[in-house]
Design a protein around this motif. Sequence first.
Motif, mmCIF file in Angstrom:
data_model
loop_
_atom_site.group_PDB
_atom_site.id
_atom_site.type_symbol
_atom_site.label_atom_id
_atom_site.label_comp_id
_atom_site.label_asym_id
_atom_site.label_seq_id
_atom_site.Cartn_x
_atom_site.Cartn_y
_atom_site.Cartn_z
ATOM 1 N N GLU A 1 10.893 1.807 -1.507
ATOM 2 C CA GLU A 1 10.103 0.606 -1.783
ATOM 3 C C GLU A 1 8.653 1.009 -1.989
ATOM 4 O O GLU A 1 8.213 2.051 -1.505
ATOM 5 N N LEU B 1 4.591 -0.850 -2.087
ATOM 6 C CA LEU B 1 3.744 -2.019 -1.868
ATOM 7 C C LEU B 1 2.728 -2.090 -2.995
ATOM 8 O O LEU B 1 1.947 -1.161 -3.194
ATOM 9 N N TRP C 1 6.106 -6.061 -1.285
ATOM 10 C CA TRP C 1 6.988 -4.897 -1.300
ATOM 11 C C TRP C 1 8.015 -5.074 -2.420
ATOM 12 O O TRP C 1 8.613 -6.134 -2.556
ATOM 13 N N THR D 1 11.404 -3.216 -4.328
ATOM 14 C CA THR D 1 12.447 -2.194 -4.257
ATOM 15 C C THR D 1 12.504 -1.456 -5.589
ATOM 16 O O THR D 1 12.531 -2.078 -6.652
#
Length: 110
Positions: A99, A101, A75, A77
């Motif tokens: 966020e 992934l 993940w 930000t």
Amino acid sequence: TYVVLKVQNLKSTTIARKGSEPCWEQDFMFEICADGRGFIIELWKKGLLWDSILGVLWIPLATVEHATDEGPGSWWTLHSEVIKNGSEIQGTKTPTSHEILLDVYFALPF
């Protein structure tokens, strides 16, 4: 929302997805020069008249590992500002609430 990936002079875009937790599960592969500094990921929200950026992320190529297959991803930000030195991107700052992934790696030859 959709994602735009930019590395060197190349650019790819995902399809737009609806919802608060969109999932693209889309693979991108770029053949790039080894002297590249990094790549940028942008998250965009589609609008009626124009699209608005939700966040941006700079990933230095020096931090990307080599792999033979996909991993679980990490993940990341997203940020609201890009740090530049002249016209060259150096990083991003000012975290947003968004966020993403990503599973980022250099593909090793078979």
